[in-house]
Design a protein around this motif. Structure first.
Motif, PDB file in Angstrom:
ATOM      1  N   ASP A 191      49.387  67.535  43.124  1.00 51.53           N
ATOM      2  CA  ASP A 191      50.771  67.210  43.539  1.00 51.53           C
ATOM      3  C   ASP A 191      51.509  67.494  44.611  1.00 51.53           C
ATOM      4  N   ALA A 192      51.012  67.194  45.449  1.00 49.58           N
ATOM      5  CA  ALA A 192      51.418  67.651  46.905  1.00 49.58           C
ATOM      6  C   ALA A 192      52.318  67.123  47.011  1.00 49.58           C
ATOM      7  N   HIS A 193      53.551  67.531  47.863  1.00 54.16           N
ATOM      8  CA  HIS A 193      54.550  67.215  48.561  1.00 54.16           C
ATOM      9  C   HIS A 193      54.556  65.837  50.237  1.00 54.16           C
ATOM     10  N   GLU A 194      54.836  65.072  50.235  1.00 50.49           N
ATOM     11  CA  GLU A 194      54.634  64.485  51.710  1.00 50.49           C
ATOM     12  C   GLU A 194      54.482  65.709  52.879  1.00 50.49           C
ATOM     13  N   ASP A 195      55.240  66.483  52.963  1.00 51.32           N
ATOM     14  CA  ASP A 195      55.410  67.598  54.118  1.00 51.32           C
ATOM     15  C   ASP A 195      53.913  68.139  54.055  1.00 51.32           C
ATOM     16  N   VAL A 196      52.313  67.565  53.287  1.00 49.11           N
ATOM     17  CA  VAL A 196      51.469  68.862  53.135  1.00 49.11           C
ATOM     18  C   VAL A 196      50.602  67.722  54.190  1.00 49.11           C
ATOM     19  N   ARG A 197      50.576  66.267  54.668  1.00 52.04           N
ATOM     20  CA  ARG A 197      49.719  65.904  55.297  1.00 52.04           C
ATOM     21  C   ARG A 197      50.445  66.607  56.703  1.00 52.04           C
ATOM     22  N   LEU A 198      51.501  67.038  56.944  1.00 57.52           N
ATOM     23  CA  LEU A 198      51.119  67.628  58.071  1.00 57.52           C
ATOM     24  C   LEU A 198      51.471  68.528  58.337  1.00 57.52           C
ATOM     25  N   ASP A 199      51.393  69.938  56.986  1.00 53.49           N
ATOM     26  CA  ASP A 199      50.635  70.988  57.099  1.00 53.49           C
ATOM     27  C   ASP A 199      49.166  70.963  56.984  1.00 53.49           C
ATOM     28  N   VAL A 200      48.788  70.061  56.614  1.00 51.93           N
ATOM     29  CA  VAL A 200      46.593  69.612  56.721  1.00 51.93           C
ATOM     30  C   VAL A 200      46.182  69.824  58.778  1.00 51.93           C
ATOM     31  N   GLY A 201      47.535  69.172  59.227  1.00 57.18           N
ATOM     32  CA  GLY A 201      46.985  68.674  60.398  1.00 57.18           C
ATOM     33  C   GLY A 201      46.731  70.401  61.392  1.00 57.18           C
ATOM     34  N   ILE A 202      48.239  70.299  60.290  1.00 56.93           N
ATOM     35  CA  ILE A 202      48.494  71.961  61.091  1.00 56.93           C
ATOM     36  C   ILE A 202      47.129  72.984  61.203  1.00 56.93           C
ATOM     37  N   VAL A 203      46.889  73.019  60.083  1.00 53.62           N
ATOM     38  CA  VAL A 203      45.972  73.906  59.735  1.00 53.62           C
ATOM     39  C   VAL A 203      44.588  73.410  60.630  1.00 53.62           C
ATOM     40  N   ALA A 204      44.349  72.096  60.843  1.00 55.49           N
ATOM     41  CA  ALA A 204      43.238  71.098  61.085  1.00 55.49           C
ATOM     42  C   ALA A 204      43.140  72.052  62.632  1.00 55.49           C
ATOM     43  N   GLN A 205      44.412  72.104  63.348  1.00 56.58           N
ATOM     44  CA  GLN A 205      43.954  72.631  64.615  1.00 56.58           C
ATOM     45  C   GLN A 205      43.771  73.751  64.990  1.00 56.58           C
ATOM     46  N   ASN A 206      44.261  74.723  63.728  1.00 56.11           N
ATOM     47  CA  ASN A 206      44.138  75.846  64.125  1.00 56.11           C
ATOM     48  C   ASN A 206      42.908  76.317  63.503  1.00 56.11           C
ATOM     49  N   PRO A 235      51.095  77.926  59.350  1.00 53.31           N
ATOM     50  CA  PRO A 235      51.987  77.545  58.426  1.00 53.31           C
ATOM     51  C   PRO A 235      52.558  76.329  58.130  1.00 53.31           C
ATOM     52  N   SER A 236      53.020  76.506  56.873  1.00 55.65           N
ATOM     53  CA  SER A 236      53.150  75.242  56.079  1.00 55.65           C
ATOM     54  C   SER A 236      54.647  75.107  55.831  1.00 55.65           C
ATOM     55  N   SER A 237      55.051  73.707  54.859  1.00 55.61           N
ATOM     56  CA  SER A 237      56.415  73.554  54.855  1.00 55.61           C
ATOM     57  C   SER A 237      57.054  74.735  53.747  1.00 55.61           C
ATOM     58  N   LYS A 238      58.103  75.448  53.745  1.00 54.29           N
ATOM     59  CA  LYS A 238      58.052  76.244  52.460  1.00 54.29           C
ATOM     60  C   LYS A 238      57.026  77.004  52.237  1.00 54.29           C
ATOM     61  N   ASN A 239      56.428  77.608  53.220  1.00 57.81           N
ATOM     62  CA  ASN A 239      55.263  78.769  52.808  1.00 57.81           C
ATOM     63  C   ASN A 239      54.554  78.414  51.985  1.00 57.81           C
ATOM     64  N   THR A 240      54.753  77.014  51.357  1.00 53.57           N
ATOM     65  CA  THR A 240      53.196  76.740  50.102  1.00 53.57           C
ATOM     66  C   THR A 240      52.254  76.364  50.249  1.00 53.57           C
TER      67      THR A 240
END
Length: 186
Positions: free
Chosen positions: A101-116, A38-43
């Motif tokens: 141009d990634a927003h602040e939420d992308v760091r969290l998204d990257v962590g979720i991808v890594a965990q997957n 999952p990612s913020s706003k499904n971006t």
């Protein structure tokens, strides 16, 4: 216990691999699991690159070792003492990159991808470790730019995190959990 909880419970950071290459179907399976994060706003603000070219990984290891030698003497000596393998002889490195141009939420998204990626690898019986050191080959200006081109790193994208994986040649117990760090408020 269900399979997902068992995978989470048994996962550990593997720091030793046989170097044996992975089947392309396995890489595609793990890649799909990464894309299902999952990612913020499904971006889905990421680029995911799986590198399974042993020659290239060895070159990247050498570039990372050069960087560490110049900037972190203690880490350099530790890595040399265990054979000089920054990436532990892993068969594959997944790089997760973010757009300029990634927003602040992308760091969290990257962590979720890594965990997957890590949990998918674990569920398939592969060792894995989430490794910030994966950025080191790309830091040196000249060599880093060359390596970025060779791996298909999109212009302007930034390093998010890397995940190393492959057939582990060691095992260890997962880290101990500290139940004092969990609270239920009722």
């Amino acid at each position: 216990m269900n399979d997902v909880l068992k995978t989470i419970q048994e996962r550990f950071s593997c720091r030793g691999y046989t170097g044996e290459l992975l089947d392309k179907e396995i890489l595609n399976t793990i890649g799909r699991a990464a894309l299902q994060a999952p990612s913020s706003k499904n971006t889905q603000h990421w680029q995911i690159i799986a590198i399974q070219n042993k020659e290239l990984l060895d070159e990247m290891n050498d570039a990372a070792l050069d960087h560490i030698k110049m900037h972190e003497a203690d880490a350099y000596e530790r890595i040399l003492s265990r054979g000089g393998k920054v990436f532990y002889n892993s068969a594959c490195m997944f790089l997760i990159l973010t757009p300029p141009d990634a927003h602040e939420d992308v760091r969290l998204d990257v962590g979720i991808v890594a965990q997957n990626i890590a949990l998918a690898a674990q569920s398939l019986g592969l060792g894995n470790v989430i490794a910030a050191m994966s950025q080191f080959p790309f830091i040196n200006a000249a060599k880093g730019e060359e390596l970025k081109k060779r791996v298909g790193w999109k212009e302007g994208y930034n390093f998010g995190v890397g995940v190393l994986l492959g057939h582990g040649n060691n095992t260890k117990d997962p880290h101990e959990i500290d139940l004092n760090k969990f609270t239920i408020v009722e």
